[in-house]
Design an enzyme around this catalytic site. Sequence first.
Site, short mmCIF file in Angstrom:
data_model
loop_
_atom_site.label_atom_id
_atom_site.label_comp_id
_atom_site.label_asym_id
_atom_site.label_seq_id
_atom_site.Cartn_x
_atom_site.Cartn_y
_atom_site.Cartn_z
N GLY A 1 -47.96 -19.03 -6.14
CA GLY A 1 -49.23 -18.75 -5.48
C GLY A 1 -49.60 -19.98 -4.67
O GLY A 1 -48.74 -20.79 -4.32
N GLY B 1 -48.52 -23.23 -6.59
CA GLY B 1 -47.08 -23.39 -6.77
C GLY B 1 -46.32 -23.46 -5.45
O GLY B 1 -45.42 -24.30 -5.29
N SER C 1 -66.24 -9.37 -1.92
CA SER C 1 -66.43 -10.82 -1.78
C SER C 1 -67.88 -11.25 -1.89
O SER C 1 -68.80 -10.61 -1.39
CB SER C 1 -65.89 -11.29 -0.45
N ARG D 1 -72.61 -17.61 -9.47
CA ARG D 1 -72.11 -16.34 -10.00
C ARG D 1 -72.58 -16.02 -11.40
O ARG D 1 -72.94 -14.88 -11.70
CB ARG D 1 -70.59 -16.39 -10.00
N HIS E 1 -63.18 -12.20 -13.32
CA HIS E 1 -62.66 -12.59 -12.03
C HIS E 1 -61.79 -13.83 -12.08
O HIS E 1 -60.80 -13.95 -11.37
CB HIS E 1 -63.85 -12.84 -11.12
N GLU F 1 -55.10 -22.40 -10.95
CA GLU F 1 -56.00 -21.76 -11.91
C GLU F 1 -55.52 -21.92 -13.35
O GLU F 1 -56.31 -21.80 -14.29
CB GLU F 1 -56.15 -20.26 -11.56
N ARG G 1 -67.23 -21.71 -11.87
CA ARG G 1 -66.65 -22.14 -10.60
C ARG G 1 -67.50 -21.64 -9.44
O ARG G 1 -67.94 -20.50 -9.44
CB ARG G 1 -65.23 -21.58 -10.46
N LEU H 1 -59.41 -21.64 -4.14
CA LEU H 1 -58.38 -21.82 -3.11
C LEU H 1 -58.27 -23.31 -2.80
O LEU H 1 -57.17 -23.85 -2.65
CB LEU H 1 -58.74 -21.03 -1.86
#
Lengths: 638, 247
Positions: free
Chosen positions: A42, A45, A284, A330, A401, A425, A435, A441
């Site tokens: 991802g 990696g 989103s 969130r 999530h 992650e 987070r 990202l």
Amino acid sequence: MKLDAKIPEGAIADKWTKYKATIPLVNPANKRHIEVIVVGTGLAGAAAAATLGEMGYKVKAFCFQDSPRRAHSIAAQGGINAAKNYSNDGDSVHRLFYDTIKGGDYRSREANVHRLAEVSTAIIDQCVAQGVPFAREYGGLLDNRSFGGVQVSRTFYARGQTGQQLLLGAYSALSRQIGRKQVDMFSRHEMLDVVIIDGKARGIIARNLVTGEIERHFGHAVVLATGGYGNVFFLSTNAMGSNVTSIWKAHKKGALFGNPCFTQIHPTCIPVSGDHQSKLTLMSESLRNDGRIWVPKKQNDTRKAVDIPEEERDYYLERRYPAFGNLVPRDIASRAAKERCDAGYGVGTSKMAVYLDFSDSINRLGKKVIEARYGNLFEIYEKITGEDPYTMPMRIYPAVHYTMGGLWVDYNLMTTIPGLYATGECNFSDHGANRLGASALMQGLADGYFVLPITIGEFLSKDIQTKAIPTDHPEFEKAEREVKEKISRMMSINGTQPVDHFHKQLGKVIWEYCGMSRSAEGLQKAKKMVQEIRADFWKNVRVPGKADGMNPELEKALRVADFIELGELMIDDAYSRNESCGGHFREEYQTEDGEALRDDNNYAYVSAWEYKGENEQSVLHKEELIFENVKLVQRSYK
Amino acid sequence: MKITLKVWRQQNGKTPGEFKTYQLNDVSEDMSFLEMFDILNDDLVRKQDEPVAFDHDCREGICGMCSMYINGRAHGPMTGTTTCQLHMRHFKDGDTIVVEPWRATAFPIIKDLMVDRSAFDRVIQAGGFVSVNTGNAVDANSVPIPKQDADKAFDAAACIGCGACVATCKNASAMLFVSAKVSQLALLPQGQPERHIRVKKMVEIMDAEGFGNCTNTGACEVECPKEISLENIARMNRDYLVANIAD
Ligand SMILES: Cc1cc2nc3c(=O)[nH]c(=O)nc-3n(C[C@H](O)[C@H](O)[C@H](O)COP(=O)(O)OP(=O)(O)OC[C@H]3O[C@@H](n4cnc5c(N)ncnc54)[C@H](O)[C@@H]3O)c2cc1C
Ligand code: SF4
Ligand code: FES
């Protein structure tokens, strides 16, 4: 066990620069003989494998999908943060650092978070150089948007497909190194164990998912970048294959697991529609920039949304949190939605949903602007629900999530097993107990491009004399034997229930008792239930087909067996933390108006759990968190 | 809804395959196409049968992993939609649905509905990148890019690498996929230095992997779930020509 985070000396703003300048290097001639295994391709990696390859290391990379381009990172929608201050709204490295520490409810490590904020700007430069088509303004410069929990515009985006574009950028860099034969890519391979020789991680056992063959791979060091474990809940916004297996196996071999119960429940997802549901879809968070969240003021109101007049709507986030309104972090937005629904104000057939309404923005900005900003998200919504969000408000509800927890790592991103690293992650990371949007990202690419390739030098520079260890070493043999035994044990149960049956049961228990709110009593009950599910699984699961070929049910079974064990540890962790912080909300610890009540005197630490063996109680170790650069205050978004 | 499924079953690349018929009696309109397959597989496992192998991961239409050929169409009847985003409300009670894998020489079958698309990866490895090492980049705003160019590059970059274009083409040509990547980079200043060498190398590998020639039938554009435009193929053809003349 004494946990040493290996935080460099010096002022917070100088630590990384000074450390980089003094870290031991591996010279190019030696790099050619050093092999590094990277599991997961991802963002974290792929970036790490590409960069290590560019530096001259011999890299072997693994992923379970048919191509590295398909990692779960591809699904990220909203954006990526960076302290560029292109919007000239007073942003800075310090502000990004501060926002992240505060957003994480003061449960992350200052030095790591500061480094993340520092390298954030280079990420954007790197991605643009690779040809990542970020959104631009008419002047040709990069556009920014704002995200929850902050008051500046620092989020870079590529329509609603930011993760896709960033991952394709990293994938292209990785592909270039594969083409140059610096990286050997093993797609459709699943890591099933780590091999430890003389106390150091020296390789992995992987299953070739096409042939079913169990393979041994040597590396001087092993980097895990296998993503989050949100699928422990069965229903989550993660991709179907996202799993905990690689880090769980590392945990069982001695790597401590940090804050396993810290999970993020995202406030804006499409609600569950029925028992057949296999996954949940995120809408989103960027939608909260222009959408207003509300429920009817009357309980059990069955009128259509458009028929409910303005004065009978409760914009509860704007009411409770006037300073941040719909853009609160969130955890707060999720809990507020649950609170309204539990109190009987929910909407839709299930009553487990709230409205996210764009009519004001459409009136103010026009449909065109809204379409340009969120067109693809509206489309996804319509495909799934059959409803048109331009004319009627979306129905949303929180869903699992992201997992802030993961393998404990020091400043070098090394776990408690020497030579074993965790990035992205799958480490316990920089996000504390919650987070902020667009920061995963950032962290994945920071770890992969700019941090790990440098910090791994510390370990590898001492290893330049070590010759590649042949894979007939007894430790490889032993690890392979254990994997094979486990597989044949699983296949021979030949029970009555498919794997999903157990996974769904597990998910329900964890969601109910270790999800958006937790209590000591509930957690104790849940622990017993998970133990029962485990016993039942090993008696009654049915894995059809053969082990020596493509067998998706076997893949699932191996993952679910690990999720069940992880579930128990999450419960232990939640039970041991007698406070509420970020996504961890313990009903016993709340303020009068229902906000999370932190206990900094007793719980300002990272929980790092040590595995003690099957049916043994795991042991808690603590990394005390020391805050020298931010003052701990009760988080307020009012 | 009651649905009859005719599904291609094939143990592996070496053995021949055949259609098998399955009856599903309780399909909900809100289900996705893959959720229907989950139910079928659940059923098969309980009946001591082997479940159908198929590729999927994100189930959000973005990873490009899902790949079913449904009633003679790649990703099924809806335009701009991947298999995982297809919902059963677009079918009728009593329908019979035929489901096959992608069929192309360059995509050998692994099992049932699963194929090997690694040829796409090898095409990208040949040149689908900008040669810039980590740490060598200039400030992101030092090269302004006109919004129109950036948007066009984005449109091309939206390709998810699913292979529907190949599966649907009577020649099994990969032109749409390859041209999407070539175009994305050709439209951006970052892609200019390697523009010619890139297109030549990618086309060379594309041919070597056994993809067919493009005869401009345009079926790919119709079936592409990301609505990648044929314009990209035209752009790539021009670039390819220019690159070869330049030699
Ligand atoms: C729907 C959604 C939207 C999101 N939107 C945003 C956003 O807008 N902004 C943001 O910052 N964050 C966002 N996130 C979070 C972010 O996408 C992830 O945290 C991040 O992409 C994780 O990257 P990663 O590299 O750590 O792991 P992943 O991308 O999950 O990659 C994991 C890799 O490991 C491999 N792997 C896993 N297990 C094994 C194994 N056992 N053996 C071999 N290989 C294995 C996989 O094949 C894969 O290559 C979003 C997340 C979701 C679910
Ligand atoms: S061009 Fe379209 S059909 Fe072809 S691989 Fe890309 S997204 Fe799939
Ligand atoms: S499963 Fe990812 S695109 Fe369909």
